[in-house]
Structures are given as structure tokens and as C-alpha cells.
Design an enzyme around this catalytic site. Structure first.
Site, PDB file in Angstrom:
ATOM      1  N   HIS A 187       5.128 -16.817  19.268  1.00 60.67           N
ATOM      2  CA  HIS A 187       5.457 -15.757  20.225  1.00 60.67           C
ATOM      3  C   HIS A 187       6.901 -15.284  20.100  1.00 60.67           C
ATOM      4  CE1 HIS A 187       1.924 -16.831  23.064  1.00 60.67           C
ATOM      5  NE2 HIS A 187       1.563 -16.046  22.083  1.00 60.67           N
ATOM      6  N   ARG A 294      -8.760  -3.036  14.006  1.00 61.79           N
ATOM      7  CA  ARG A 294      -9.504  -4.292  13.809  1.00 61.79           C
ATOM      8  C   ARG A 294      -9.997  -4.783  15.178  1.00 61.79           C
ATOM      9  NH1 ARG A 294      -5.202  -5.257   9.660  1.00 61.79           N
ATOM     10  NH2 ARG A 294      -6.228  -5.931   7.746  1.00 61.79           N
ATOM     11  N   ARG A 330     -13.187  -0.038  13.318  1.00 62.63           N
ATOM     12  CA  ARG A 330     -14.067  -0.890  12.526  1.00 62.63           C
ATOM     13  C   ARG A 330     -14.893  -1.764  13.455  1.00 62.63           C
ATOM     14  NH1 ARG A 330     -11.374  -4.982   8.306  1.00 62.63           N
ATOM     15  NH2 ARG A 330     -10.870  -6.229  10.138  1.00 62.63           N
ATOM     16  N   GLU A 430     -15.070  -3.124   0.089  1.00 60.39           N
ATOM     17  CA  GLU A 430     -14.227  -4.309  -0.080  1.00 60.39           C
ATOM     18  C   GLU A 430     -14.960  -5.444  -0.782  1.00 60.39           C
ATOM     19  OE1 GLU A 430     -13.015  -5.883   3.759  1.00 60.39           O
ATOM     20  OE2 GLU A 430     -14.918  -5.340   4.694  1.00 60.39           O
ATOM     21  N   ASN A 453      -7.550  -6.162   0.553  1.00 56.94           N
ATOM     22  CA  ASN A 453      -7.334  -7.596   0.818  1.00 56.94           C
ATOM     23  C   ASN A 453      -8.572  -8.381   0.396  1.00 56.94           C
ATOM     24  OD1 ASN A 453      -5.138  -6.467   2.044  1.00 56.94           O
ATOM     25  ND2 ASN A 453      -5.815  -6.848   4.133  1.00 56.94           N
ATOM     26  N   ASP A 454      -9.724  -7.861   0.794  1.00 56.84           N
ATOM     27  CA  ASP A 454     -10.967  -8.529   0.405  1.00 56.84           C
ATOM     28  C   ASP A 454     -11.433  -8.116  -0.986  1.00 56.84           C
ATOM     29  OD1 ASP A 454     -11.664 -10.380   2.388  1.00 56.84           O
ATOM     30  OD2 ASP A 454     -12.170  -8.740   3.760  1.00 56.84           O
ATOM     31  N   ARG A 464      -8.398 -15.611  -0.562  1.00 55.06           N
ATOM     32  CA  ARG A 464      -7.139 -14.912  -0.282  1.00 55.06           C
ATOM     33  C   ARG A 464      -6.129 -15.768   0.454  1.00 55.06           C
ATOM     34  NH1 ARG A 464      -9.307 -10.167   3.869  1.00 55.06           N
ATOM     35  NH2 ARG A 464      -7.480 -10.388   5.186  1.00 55.06           N
ATOM     36  N   CYS A 501      -7.121   0.774   3.578  1.00 52.26           N
ATOM     37  CA  CYS A 501      -6.475   0.125   4.726  1.00 52.26           C
ATOM     38  C   CYS A 501      -6.062  -1.301   4.417  1.00 52.26           C
ATOM     39  CB  CYS A 501      -7.389   0.179   5.949  1.00 52.26           C
ATOM     40  SG  CYS A 501      -8.996  -0.568   5.666  1.00 52.26           S
TER      41      CYS A 501
HETATM   42  C1  PEP Z   1      -9.198  -5.675   3.790  1.00 52.36           C
HETATM   43  O1  PEP Z   1     -10.061  -6.522   3.517  1.00 52.36           O
HETATM   44  O2  PEP Z   1      -8.479  -5.134   2.946  1.00 52.36           O
HETATM   45  C2  PEP Z   1      -8.976  -5.265   5.193  1.00 52.36           C
HETATM   46  C3  PEP Z   1      -8.220  -4.231   5.482  1.00 52.36           C
HETATM   47  O3  PEP Z   1      -9.560  -5.969   6.173  1.00 52.36           O
HETATM   48  P1  PEP Z   1      -9.154  -7.432   6.637  1.00 52.36           P
HETATM   49  O4  PEP Z   1      -7.775  -7.733   6.119  1.00 52.36           O
HETATM   50  O5  PEP Z   1      -9.224  -7.394   8.119  1.00 52.36           O
HETATM   51  O6  PEP Z   1     -10.219  -8.278   6.018  1.00 52.36           O
HETATM   52 MG    MG Z   2     -11.634  -7.111   4.885  1.00 56.12          MG
END
Ligand code: PEP
Ligand code: MG
Length: 570
Positions: A187, A294, A330, A430, A453-454, A464, A501
């Protein structure tokens, strides 16, 4: 020099204000009247609740509603009958003073929370200890440390900054924060970032090595703390601070500017958010909308599922806050790796490949998905909401989700409830499967948003979050880059919007490539928006084609990264 965790960017230079809590000696003293002692405890409890309420209101006005939530958490704990009756029982059973009953009861809970392997629970433990100390201070008539009246140019040095202390900080006087405990998501770190005060946390041994009034230099971007620096070091960090502040200031001129490349290509520059309170930062940094909300954060840190009504209010707040600008929401992306106790999910053997996101939602249409879709559609009457489905791997999932959306629309029609009949439905691309099928999927949806990211995780088959194999986790790997290029090209051929994103969307080394590939929309954390706008407006997509061709001619991630680094440093 000390090294810690970089918790809030920027350079802090000033004098140490060492915050030491008054040592309280808590002994199991027997009391004459148990009844009177229970009354004494109740009085202290009421005073602590009143104090906390003031702190909460202070935080709400000075920092933001989201930060004030931390104090609401404290108020909830203070109102929890498990805790208060536990303390009263200890007084009655053992005939001990309130201070001791609080010590044993709160410590039991704090230790229990701390033993759980979950960041949220660790934070609960900190909250519980904070409450314990404040209750005891009230009982002993000890005034809490007065952080609000520290002199200008103070660097706060503390073992841990409890949320209640942080709430009192006056950002005009505090130029830095150093703590021995804490982490990036504690925090105190979150509050430091919200107040834009440079901070380094988890610095070993600071309490033993820094004295009141010591001269301190800290680099919150690098996680460095220097005690009584040399003149050369002071000059070096003063220069660094000036550059940091100058750049920050210069970026302000991009507020209100359109995001257009030198050759006239309009780009949508939008924000990633986790809850309605984040809209303030989106507006502050002039985001052109929201590219990813999210929604799982609405479901976390609570004991029951948010109702359709609660979700409706949250989505509506964002839609109204952004006044008609696009807001991509989402649907629930949750599963095995994110624990939501009230959902009763079994632990997955392979959480990232398991029962999650759209898979879970389609399996639990009635209790989870339908209420969320109803809330989203109802909120769509108030702004530019678009629905985005995560973790898509095959066409059946898209069709089933879209069929449910149509069904919900009919339901709302029958009930005479207003919603946007033309609402757009898109997917996150993704997974490797979605990328390979992008040409087909593009015909079924209104937009794509690439979740790098995924996508990187699933393309490279690399967890990841696993440090040991993180060397494989690069969006610059040619396999991932080919995938991204293919997705954008398939979407563009079909004439739908393609956004991104994942974190790569704000990576300065990636932006030129994405522009060359033809990405329409970039979604990122609000604080990265102005820097990215500056960059985008300095490029011409046509000129970038040669750069992209060259980058795509390399066969390893290292070569691509080296080339892009050299290119943007030119
Ligand atoms: C992603 O997977 O790139 C993404 C934006 O979603 P998250 O990081 O919430 O899995
Ligand atoms: Mg994702």
C-alpha cells in the site's frame, strides 16, 4: 549506497526524517474489573474508528478514492465481530488489560494472514498490525507520529510506512520515501506512486544506518539510496532530477494534442484500467478512451460475487467518466491462478492452460456470465462501451458468447431496458490458436486487441511469471513478432480495428514496429500515454516500413532488440 525495490519513479534529495514508533511495552497485566476493562476497550475502539474515518476522508480528498479504500479496509476490520469479540473474550477469560488482549488477538490474525502465500493476505497482515498499534496507542494516550507537519525537503525513513501514516503525508514537503519493508505492490508503494513521490522500499538495514537529519539522495526509478552523498553524487543526482522533472513537464504539452503520425495516420491512444477510480488518471494524462478494463479486479478482495447492480454501477461510472469516448470492457478473465475463494474453483494442475476466462464463463453462464453481460449492456446506454472476450482459442467460443449476448439483448428488450443495440463485440487475441485463425476470427468480430502478455507466454510456451525461464519471455522473439504482424494484417484486411493492450504497446522499442505493421489502437497504463504520444507523432509510418523489414529479417530476439535499441537511440 543501499539497494532496494524501485517503488515510485523520480529522484528525491533531502534530509532524513526518521519515523520511529514509540516503543510500547505490552504486559499481561491483570485488571481489577473485567467489565470496566471491556468498556475501556470499547471506548478505545470507538476513538480508533473515528480517527480512521478522518484519515479516510483526508485520503479521499488529497489522493483519491481508490487510496481511501485502504482505510475502508481498516474500518471493515475494526467492525469485524470476530476480531472485537475475540479481544473482549481474551479480556474476560484471562482477566488481562485491553492492550494485552489486543496484542495476542491481532497478532494471531496477522500471523495467520502472513503465512498465506498470497500478496493480498500479506497486505492484510500489515493492516492488522497497523490497527493493533493504533488501538494500543489510543489506550495509552500516545499521539500517532505527526507526518503532516514535517518540514519541506523531508525524506521519510521508516521501517514500514503504515497506510495510516502515509495518509498524513503532505506531498509539498516530502520529497522521498525509504522503507525497510514492503514491496512494489504494498500500500505504501501504491500511495507513493499516486502522490508521485519518489520511493525505494525493501531496503535492508536502513533503520540502523540512517540517522535523523542525514542527507539523503534516492533514485526511485533505480531503487538506489545514498546516505550522506559526496558533492559529486549530489551534483549527479540533482542533474538527474532536473532531467526527470523537465521531461515530465515537457510531456504536458502533449495534453490535448491529437495522436497523429508525421504522415497523417490517426492512432487511438487509450488506457488500461482496473477499476472506475482509475478514470481520474486516464483523464489527467489525456487518454483517448479505455482500451482494456480488467473487470476481474471488481471480483477480487471481497467475500461474495459483485451483483449485476454493483457491476452496472461500476461500468456506468467509467462510461460516464469518459463521456462517450470508447471504453473496451473485458469480460471476466479469471481462473486457476487467481484465487477467488467464494467462486469455489478447484486448483488447476496447469492454471494458465486450464479452466479460466471465457472457458469458465461459458461453463457458468447463469451465475457469472449472464449477470456480467446484462450489467455491460445496461451500462452501454451511458457511453461508448464495447465488449471484449478474453482467452479465445476457437470459433465456437466466439459464437457461443455472441449468442448469449443476443439472448441477453432479447431479455432486456422484453423488460424494456435501454442499451446500445449496435454495441461492438471484440476479442483478445492472445493465444497461438487465435493468432493462427486470425483471418477467420476477423470475419466474426468487430475488433481485435492483441494481448502480448499472454501471446508471448503461449507462443513461447514460457510461464510469464517464472524467473528461471524469463530469458525466453521476449515479445521481440521473431516467432511473437510474426504472430503480431499476422494478427494486424488479418484484422486490417477484414477492415476491423486492431489494438494492443499488452505491455508491449507502450514499449518504446516496440512502438515503431507496431506503427509499421498498421496497429490502430495502443492501450497502456495512463502514465505512459504522453510519452507514447510524443513518440508516435515523431514517426512516419511510411518511413518505418524499412525499419520493420530490417527488424523482421533477424532470426533471434537478441538481434531484434539490439537493432531496435540502436534505432530509437539515434
Ligand atoms: C495480455 O495478456 O496481454 C493482457 C493484456 O491481459 P492480462 O495481462 O490481464 O492477461
Ligand atoms: Mg491476457
Amino acid at each position: 549506497m543501499f539497494k532496494g525495490t524501485n517503488a515510485s519513479a523520480g529522484i528525491g534529495i533531502g534530509k532524513a526524517a526518521v519515523i520511529k514508533e514509540v516503543e510500547m511495552v505490552i504486559r499481561p497485566d491483570k485488571v481489577a474489573s473485567v467489565e470496566a476493562e471491556v468498556q475501556r476497550f470499547r471506548g478505545a475502539l470507538a476513538d480508533t474508528v473515528a480517527q480512521t474515518t478522518v484519515l479516510r476522508d483526508d485520503l479521499a480528498t488529497k489522493v483519491g478514492e481508490k487510496e481511501a479504500e485502504i482505510m475502508n479496509g481498516h474500518l471493515m476490520l475494526l467492525a469485524d465481530p470476530m476480531l472485537t469479540s475475540g479481544i473482549e473474550d481474551a479480556i474476560k477469560k484471562d482477566g488481562v488489560c485491553s492492550e494485552y488482549a489486543i496484542e495476542t488477538t491481532c497478532t494471531t490474525y496477522a500471523d495467520m494472514f502472513a503465512s498465506m502465500d498470497d500478496e493480498l493476505m500479506q497486505q492484510r497482515a500489515t493492516d492488522m498490525r497497523d490497527i493493533k498499534t493504533r488501538l494500543q496507542q489510543v489506550l495509552q494516550g500516545i499521539k500517532p507520529v505527526d507526518i503532516a507537519s514535517l518540514p519541506e525537503g523531508s525524506i521519510i525513513v521508516a521501517k514500514d510506512l503504515t497506510p495510516s501514516m502515509t495518509a498524513g503525508i503532505n506531498p509539498a514537503n516530502v520529497t522521498g520515501i525509504v522503507t525497510e519493508l514492503g514491496g512494489k505492490t504494498s500500500h505504501s508503494a501504491i500511495l507513493a506512486r499516486a502522490l508521485e513521490i519518489p520511493a525505494v522500499v525493501a531496503v535492508n538495514g536502513v533503520m540502523d544506518n540512517i540517522q535523523e537529519g542525514d542527507f539523503i539522495v534516492l533514485d526511485g526509478s533505480e531503487g538506489i539510496v545514498i546516505v550522506n552523498p559526496t558533492d559529486v553524487e549530489v551534483a549527479e543526482y540533482t542533474a538527474k532530477r532536473d532531467v526527470f522533472l523537465k521531461e515530465k513537464k515537457e510531456l504536458e504539452k502533449y495534453i490535448g494534442m491529437p495522436t497523429v503520425t508525421k504522415d497523417g495516420v490517426h492512432i487511438e491512444l487509450v488506457a488500461n484500467i482496473g477499476n472506475p477510480e482509475d478514470v481520474a488518471k486516464v483523464l489527467q494524462y489525456d487518454g483517448e478512451g479505455v482500451g482494456l478494463f480488467r473487470t476481474e479486479f471488481l471480483f477480487m478482495d471481497r467475500t461474495s460475487m459483485p451483483t449485476e447492480e454493483e457491476q452496472f454501477e461500476a461500468y456506468k461510472k467509467v462510461a460516464v467518466g469518459l463521456a462517450g469516448k470508447p471504453v473496451i470492457i473485458r469480460t471476466l478473465d479469471i481462473g486457476g491462478d487467481k484465487e477467488i475463494p467464494y467462486m469455489g474453483l478447484a486448483k488447476d494442475e496447469n492454471p494458465f492452460l486450464g479452466y479460466r476466462a471465457i472457458r469458465l464463463c461459458l461453463d457458468r453462464k447463469e451465475d457469472i456470465y449472464r449477470p456480467q453481460l446484462r450489467a455491460l449492456l445496461r451500462a452501454s446506454a451511458f457511453g461508448g462501451i464495447k465488449i471484449m472476450i478474453p482467452m479465445i482459442t476457437c470459433l465456437d467460443e466466439i459464437r457461443e458468447a455472441k449468442a448469449l449476448i443476443e439472448d441477453v439483448k432479447k431479455e432486456l428488450d422484453a423488460e424494456g431496458i435501454d442499451y446500445n443495440k449496435e454495441i461492438q463485440v471484440g476479442i483478445m487475441v492472445e493465444t497461438a490458436a487465435a493468432s493462427l485463425m486470425a483471418d477467420v476470427f476477423a470475419k466474426e468480430v468487430d475488433f481485435f486487441s492483441i494481448g502480448t502478455n499472454d501471446l508471448t507466454q503461449y507462443t513461447m510456451s514460457v510461464d510469464r511469471g517464472n524467473e528461471k525461464i524469463s530469458y525466453l519471455y521476449s515479445t521481440f522473439n521473431p516467432a511473437v513478432l510474426r504472430s503480431i504482424r499476422n494478427i494486424i494484417s488479418c484484422g486490417r484486411k477484414q477492415g476491423i480495428m486492431v489494438g494492443m493492450c499488452g505491455e508491449a504497446a507502450s514499449d518504446p522499442m516496440m512502438i515503431p514496429l507496431l506503427l509499421a505493421f498498421g496497429l490502430n489502437e495502443f492501450s497502456m497504463s495512463s502514465s505512459a500515454i504522453l510519452r507514447s504520444r510524443k513518440m508516435i507523432t515523431e514517426f512516419s509510418t511510411e518511413e518505418l516500413q524499412a525499419v520493420a523489414d530490417k527488424a523482421m529479417s533477424f532470426t533471434t530476439a537478441k538481434e531484434v532488440e539490439a537493432y531496435m535499441k540502436e534505432f530509437i537511440n539515434q
